[in-house]
Design an enzyme around this catalytic site. Structure first.
Site, PDB file in Angstrom:
ATOM      1  N   HIS A 181     -40.731   0.743  27.512  1.00  0.00           N
ATOM      2  CA  HIS A 181     -41.520  -0.464  28.254  1.00  0.00           C
ATOM      3  C   HIS A 181     -42.966   0.187  28.741  1.00  0.00           C
ATOM      4  O   HIS A 181     -43.946  -0.398  28.659  1.00  0.00           O
ATOM      5  CB  HIS A 181     -40.935  -0.960  29.549  1.00  0.00           C
ATOM      6  CG  HIS A 181     -39.517  -1.629  29.437  1.00  0.00           C
ATOM      7  ND1 HIS A 181     -38.357  -1.029  29.710  1.00  0.00           N
ATOM      8  CD2 HIS A 181     -39.256  -2.767  28.727  1.00  0.00           C
ATOM      9  CE1 HIS A 181     -37.391  -1.865  29.382  1.00  0.00           C
ATOM     10  NE2 HIS A 181     -37.919  -2.853  28.664  1.00  0.00           N
ATOM     11  N   GLN A 201     -41.570  -2.991  18.739  1.00  0.00           N
ATOM     12  CA  GLN A 201     -40.964  -2.657  17.485  1.00  0.00           C
ATOM     13  C   GLN A 201     -39.371  -2.747  17.379  1.00  0.00           C
ATOM     14  O   GLN A 201     -38.681  -3.119  16.490  1.00  0.00           O
ATOM     15  CB  GLN A 201     -41.409  -1.744  16.571  1.00  0.00           C
ATOM     16  CG  GLN A 201     -40.996  -1.568  14.939  1.00  0.00           C
ATOM     17  CD  GLN A 201     -40.990  -2.851  14.029  1.00  0.00           C
ATOM     18  OE1 GLN A 201     -42.130  -3.648  14.360  1.00  0.00           O
ATOM     19  NE2 GLN A 201     -40.020  -3.043  13.242  1.00  0.00           N
ATOM     20  N   ASP A 217     -37.323  -4.399  19.083  1.00  0.00           N
ATOM     21  CA  ASP A 217     -36.807  -5.771  18.834  1.00  0.00           C
ATOM     22  C   ASP A 217     -37.632  -6.552  17.567  1.00  0.00           C
ATOM     23  O   ASP A 217     -38.648  -7.356  17.975  1.00  0.00           O
ATOM     24  CB  ASP A 217     -36.933  -6.817  20.083  1.00  0.00           C
ATOM     25  CG  ASP A 217     -36.269  -6.098  21.347  1.00  0.00           C
ATOM     26  OD1 ASP A 217     -34.801  -6.420  21.186  1.00  0.00           O
ATOM     27  OD2 ASP A 217     -36.497  -5.057  21.888  1.00  0.00           O
ATOM     28  N   VAL A 267     -39.937   3.884  20.991  1.00  0.00           N
ATOM     29  CA  VAL A 267     -39.762   5.172  21.908  1.00  0.00           C
ATOM     30  C   VAL A 267     -38.486   5.498  21.821  1.00  0.00           C
ATOM     31  O   VAL A 267     -37.432   4.700  22.196  1.00  0.00           O
ATOM     32  CB  VAL A 267     -40.269   5.043  23.411  1.00  0.00           C
ATOM     33  CG1 VAL A 267     -40.114   6.149  23.920  1.00  0.00           C
ATOM     34  CG2 VAL A 267     -41.958   4.660  23.100  1.00  0.00           C
TER      35      VAL A 267
HETATM   36  P1  AMP Z   1     -36.649  -6.027  27.087  1.00  0.00           P
HETATM   37  O1  AMP Z   1     -36.861  -5.584  28.650  1.00  0.00           O
HETATM   38  O2  AMP Z   1     -35.453  -5.208  26.748  1.00  0.00           O
HETATM   39  O3  AMP Z   1     -36.632  -7.518  27.120  1.00  0.00           O
HETATM   40  O4  AMP Z   1     -37.741  -5.517  26.447  1.00  0.00           O
HETATM   41  C1  AMP Z   1     -39.136  -5.740  26.988  1.00  0.00           C
HETATM   42  C2  AMP Z   1     -40.111  -5.330  25.738  1.00  0.00           C
HETATM   43  O5  AMP Z   1     -40.089  -3.934  25.603  1.00  0.00           O
HETATM   44  C3  AMP Z   1     -39.767  -5.770  24.257  1.00  0.00           C
HETATM   45  O6  AMP Z   1     -41.063  -6.131  23.478  1.00  0.00           O
HETATM   46  C4  AMP Z   1     -39.062  -4.636  23.676  1.00  0.00           C
HETATM   47  O7  AMP Z   1     -39.208  -4.658  22.062  1.00  0.00           O
HETATM   48  C5  AMP Z   1     -39.775  -3.457  24.054  1.00  0.00           C
HETATM   49  N1  AMP Z   1     -38.990  -2.196  23.970  1.00  0.00           N
HETATM   50  C6  AMP Z   1     -37.551  -2.154  24.394  1.00  0.00           C
HETATM   51  N2  AMP Z   1     -37.318  -0.919  24.304  1.00  0.00           N
HETATM   52  C7  AMP Z   1     -38.004  -0.356  23.408  1.00  0.00           C
HETATM   53  C8  AMP Z   1     -38.361   1.005  23.006  1.00  0.00           C
HETATM   54  N3  AMP Z   1     -37.381   1.854  22.970  1.00  0.00           N
HETATM   55  N4  AMP Z   1     -39.509   1.306  22.346  1.00  0.00           N
HETATM   56  C9  AMP Z   1     -40.623   0.319  22.485  1.00  0.00           C
HETATM   57  N5  AMP Z   1     -40.491  -1.034  22.861  1.00  0.00           N
HETATM   58  C10 AMP Z   1     -39.140  -1.076  23.529  1.00  0.00           C
END
Ligand code: AMP
Length: 271
Positions: free
Chosen positions: A28, A139, A141, A167
């Protein structure tokens, strides 16, 4: 929130936006930093959106820690956190949904039928409230990022979509708020998701294009290394999510259950 955004726009400032469900990690934070590189101001939303969870999913136990998130947002340079509650986001008589068809009927859309309807609806609402110039998605998701890009293009949202790289932990496991649910053995074995992706990428680089066989072999590779249940391993066109076509980028997408915990990962294969 909207009033603040209008004020910033009036004074000529640009707003970059990162929607999240909180329990933030380095993945994030990389999106927040990217938003701040591309825009003068950075807004992060933290909202565990109930409508993107299925009835038997982990909405109630989804990890939350606002104070920690607030510190992390600050450290990554965010200017504002938008932290609404359910009553503000969904009135009891919420009847309107944003639905992107076709590309939501595969991959995660099969095992999570209403998931993307929840995602597109909440992102459309957040875009209307936050009024960003640009929004950064991960990426990680991959299908979500493609669906959002399509929604923005189909509905003419005046928002530029940027997709930031995945990441990973040192052993290759993609960072996820859900990794905290893994017990030590599952956590060790979860690294084999990325090893499986790398295995397929090596085969792809050798010229393999028999994706059905490759998917089965990748499944065997993973099952030999981890006690898990594979939801899907698929190879699809990296933009349309249709069947792979010659000379077009291919997305390898994986979803795996370790116990109750569902993890996803992906790679755009290249030779
Ligand atoms: P979430 O809180 O899981 O809904 O994720 C919020 C945003 O963070 C979304 O756009 C995800 O794709 C991104 N995100 C989650 N995990 C990662 C990661 N390991 N690397 C890059 N972006 C991420």
């Amino acid at each position: 929130m909207s009033e603040w955004s209008r004020e910033q726009h009036r004074s000529g400032k640009t707003i970059g936006f990162v929607p999240t469900m909180g329990y933030l990690h380095e993945g994030h934070l990389s999106l927040i930093r990217q938003a701040k590189e591309l825009c003068q101001l950075g807004v992060v939303s933290i909202y565990v959106n109930p409508t993107q969870f299925g009835p038997n999913e982990d909405l109630d136990r989804y990890p939350r820690d606002f104070e920690r998130d607030e510190q992390l947002c600050r450290s990554a340079g965010a200017d504002v956190i938008f932290y609404p509650d359910n009553r503000e986001m969904y009135f009891p008589d919420h009847f309107t949904w944003v639905i992107t068809e076709q590309m939501t009927q595969k991959l995660c859309g099969l095992s999570r039928p209403d998931h993307f309807r929840g995602v597109t609806t909440i992102v459309a609402k957040l875009f209307n409230i936050v009024q960003p110039d640009l929004a950064v998605f991960g990426q990680k998701d991959a299908q979500q990022a493609l669906v959002i890009k399509r929604m923005v293009s189909d509905l003419d949202f005046p928002v530029q979509i940027v997709v930031a790289p995945i990441v990973r932990e040192a052993d290759g496991l993609a960072l996820s708020s859900r990794n905290k649910f893994l017990d030590p053995k599952q956590r060790r074995e979860a690294a084999s998701i990325y090893q499986t992706i790398q295995f397929a990428d090596r085969e792809y680089k050798k010229g393999r294009r028999d994706f059905a066989v490759l998917a089965r072999q990748a499944g065997e590779f993973l099952n030999n290394r981890a006690e898990c249940r594979i939801d899907y391993i698929e190879f699809l066109d990296a933009e349309s999510l249709e069947s792979p076509a010659a000379d077009r980028p291919v997305l390898m997408a994986v979803a795996v259950y370790f116990g109750q915990t569902r993890l996803i990962d992906n790679l755009i294969l290249s030779d």
